[in-house]
Write an enzyme that holds these catalytic residues in place. Structure first.
Site, PDB file in Angstrom:
ATOM      1  N   GLY A  32       0.827  -1.269  -0.021  1.00  0.00           N
ATOM      2  CA  GLY A  32       0.032   0.049   0.148  1.00  0.00           C
ATOM      3  C   GLY A  32       0.877   1.370  -0.003  1.00  0.00           C
ATOM      4  O   GLY A  32       1.791   1.199  -0.052  1.00  0.00           O
ATOM      5  N   SER A  33       0.140   2.236   0.145  1.00  0.00           N
ATOM      6  CA  SER A  33       0.965   3.657  -0.231  1.00  0.00           C
ATOM      7  C   SER A  33       1.521   4.134   0.972  1.00  0.00           C
ATOM      8  O   SER A  33       2.427   5.117   0.867  1.00  0.00           O
ATOM      9  CB  SER A  33      -0.266   4.648  -0.743  1.00  0.00           C
ATOM     10  OG  SER A  33      -1.209   4.911   0.397  1.00  0.00           O
ATOM     11  N   THR A  34       1.377   3.489   2.256  1.00  0.00           N
ATOM     12  CA  THR A  34       2.017   3.976   3.568  1.00  0.00           C
ATOM     13  C   THR A  34       3.170   2.889   3.663  1.00  0.00           C
ATOM     14  O   THR A  34       4.457   3.164   3.795  1.00  0.00           O
ATOM     15  CB  THR A  34       1.066   3.866   4.626  1.00  0.00           C
ATOM     16  OG1 THR A  34       0.002   4.602   4.419  1.00  0.00           O
ATOM     17  CG2 THR A  34       1.594   4.540   5.913  1.00  0.00           C
ATOM     18  N   GLY A  87       0.367  -1.129   6.394  1.00  0.00           N
ATOM     19  CA  GLY A  87      -0.549  -0.112   6.622  1.00  0.00           C
ATOM     20  C   GLY A  87      -1.989  -0.792   7.017  1.00  0.00           C
ATOM     21  O   GLY A  87      -2.243  -2.066   7.326  1.00  0.00           O
ATOM     22  N   GLY A 100      -6.996  -4.323   3.204  1.00  0.00           N
ATOM     23  CA  GLY A 100      -7.357  -4.970   1.901  1.00  0.00           C
ATOM     24  C   GLY A 100      -7.589  -4.110   0.894  1.00  0.00           C
ATOM     25  O   GLY A 100      -8.425  -4.566  -0.185  1.00  0.00           O
ATOM     26  N   GLY A 102      -6.099  -2.170  -0.915  1.00  0.00           N
ATOM     27  CA  GLY A 102      -5.137  -2.634  -2.034  1.00  0.00           C
ATOM     28  C   GLY A 102      -5.277  -3.807  -2.621  1.00  0.00           C
ATOM     29  O   GLY A 102      -4.652  -4.375  -3.664  1.00  0.00           O
ATOM     30  N   GLU A 108      -1.366 -10.554   3.488  1.00  0.00           N
ATOM     31  CA  GLU A 108      -0.906  -9.625   4.569  1.00  0.00           C
ATOM     32  C   GLU A 108      -1.566 -10.530   5.898  1.00  0.00           C
ATOM     33  O   GLU A 108      -0.611 -10.381   6.915  1.00  0.00           O
ATOM     34  CB  GLU A 108      -1.721  -8.300   4.367  1.00  0.00           C
ATOM     35  CG  GLU A 108      -1.212  -7.569   3.580  1.00  0.00           C
ATOM     36  CD  GLU A 108      -2.068  -6.485   3.291  1.00  0.00           C
ATOM     37  OE1 GLU A 108      -1.457  -5.308   2.938  1.00  0.00           O
ATOM     38  OE2 GLU A 108      -3.297  -6.245   3.441  1.00  0.00           O
TER      39      GLU A 108
HETATM   40  C1  A5P Z   1      -3.336  -3.515   1.025  1.00  0.00           C
HETATM   41  O1  A5P Z   1      -4.301  -4.575   0.612  1.00  0.00           O
HETATM   42  C2  A5P Z   1      -4.035  -2.996   2.346  1.00  0.00           C
HETATM   43  O2  A5P Z   1      -4.348  -3.982   3.178  1.00  0.00           O
HETATM   44  C3  A5P Z   1      -3.386  -1.603   2.679  1.00  0.00           C
HETATM   45  O3  A5P Z   1      -2.447  -2.327   3.597  1.00  0.00           O
HETATM   46  C4  A5P Z   1      -4.366  -0.540   3.246  1.00  0.00           C
HETATM   47  O4  A5P Z   1      -5.373  -0.655   2.353  1.00  0.00           O
HETATM   48  C5  A5P Z   1      -3.723   0.488   3.445  1.00  0.00           C
HETATM   49  O5  A5P Z   1      -3.301   1.025   2.315  1.00  0.00           O
HETATM   50  P1  A5P Z   1      -2.593   2.632   2.243  1.00  0.00           P
HETATM   51  O6  A5P Z   1      -1.481   2.582   3.024  1.00  0.00           O
HETATM   52  O7  A5P Z   1      -2.371   2.827   0.839  1.00  0.00           O
HETATM   53  O8  A5P Z   1      -3.736   3.484   2.851  1.00  0.00           O
END
Ligand code: A5P
Length: 230
Positions: A32-34, A87, A100, A102, A108
């Site tokens: 994810g973006s974080t 994240g 989820g 992403g 995960e």
């Molecule tokens: C990925 O599938 C997700 O679980 C991410 O960890 C979650 O959606 C957080 O994503 P962001 O950091 O992009 O908000």
């Protein structure tokens, strides 16, 4: 909070989390973006000599980590992970989460289950008093008969919608579909998680209950670290 400030908050949270890493550890690499800010920071530390091996939680993360020179190890070879940085879409006061957004929830959750210390990095929009509200719970389902799984999910009290990307059904790294389920406020995440898991065709849910140990919220000036009360 503006987009730039939010991105900065994500970066601060992720870079604070990376300070926990030690030589020799197996490190779960979130998606994810974080989490990507953490992966970039780990890449820098590896180039400076940090000796870790990463377990990626998605194909995207694996590709990114490889480009950054982070050595990877297959989960089947290690079966345990010292620390994971990931994240969340929402996290409540008991550190239960919805993940989820992403689409990487299955890997995960597997990695979180075998992780000694699951560190969740978020911007200030993610902590909530009650999970749910307008945030859907992603549920990964088998493509075969997905419509039946969606109907059974609706019977649990949600509005389900099949996730789309570029006009097509979104396909996860595991070759499955994702049904986003709007439940409104979720009073008992553990009960709901178990109820969803019982349905035929369901592979995994984005409700993560009792899996996070440390929460790091990036702020405009730093990062707040909280440990789960045990
Ligand atoms: C990925 O599938 C997700 O679980 C991410 O960890 C979650 O959606 C957080 O994503 P962001 O950091 O992009 O908000």
């Amino acid at each position: 909070m503006g987009q730039d400030i939010r991105e900065e908050a994500k970066r601060r949270a992720a870079e604070r989390a990376v300070e926990f890493l030690k030589d020799g550890q197996i490190v779960g690499l979130g998606t994810g973006s974080t989490a990507i800010f953490a992966i970039r920071a780990i890449g820098r530390l590896v180039r400076e000599g940090l000796k870790i091996r990463g377990v990626p939680t998605s194909v995207d993360t694996a590709r990114c980590a490889t480009e950054l020179g982070i050595p990877l190890v297959d989960l089947n070879e290690t079966c345990s992970v010292d620390i994971t940085i990931d994240g969340a879409d929402q996290i409540d006061g008991r550190f239960d989460m919805i993940k989820g957004g992403g689409g990487a929830l299955v890997r995960e959750k597997l990695v979180a289950h075998v992780t000694e210390r699951e560190v969740i990095v978020v911007d200030p929009s993610k902590p909530v008093a009650t999970l749910g509200g307008s945030c859907p719970v992603p549920v990964e389902v088998l493509p075969f008969g997905w419509c039946l799984a969606a109907r059974l999910l609706a019977k649990l009290g949600c509005t389900p919608s099949l996730r789309q990307r570029n006009g097509q059904s979104f396909v996860s790294d595991n070759g499955n579909y994702i049904v986003d389920c709007e439940f409104g406020d979720i009073s008992d995440p553990g009960y709901l998680e178990r109820s969803i898991k019982e349905l035929p065709g369901v592979v995994e849910t984005g409700l993560f209950v009792g899996l996070a140990h440390t929460l790091i919220v990036g702020t405009e000036s730093g990062a707040d670290v909280t440990q789960r009360f045990r």
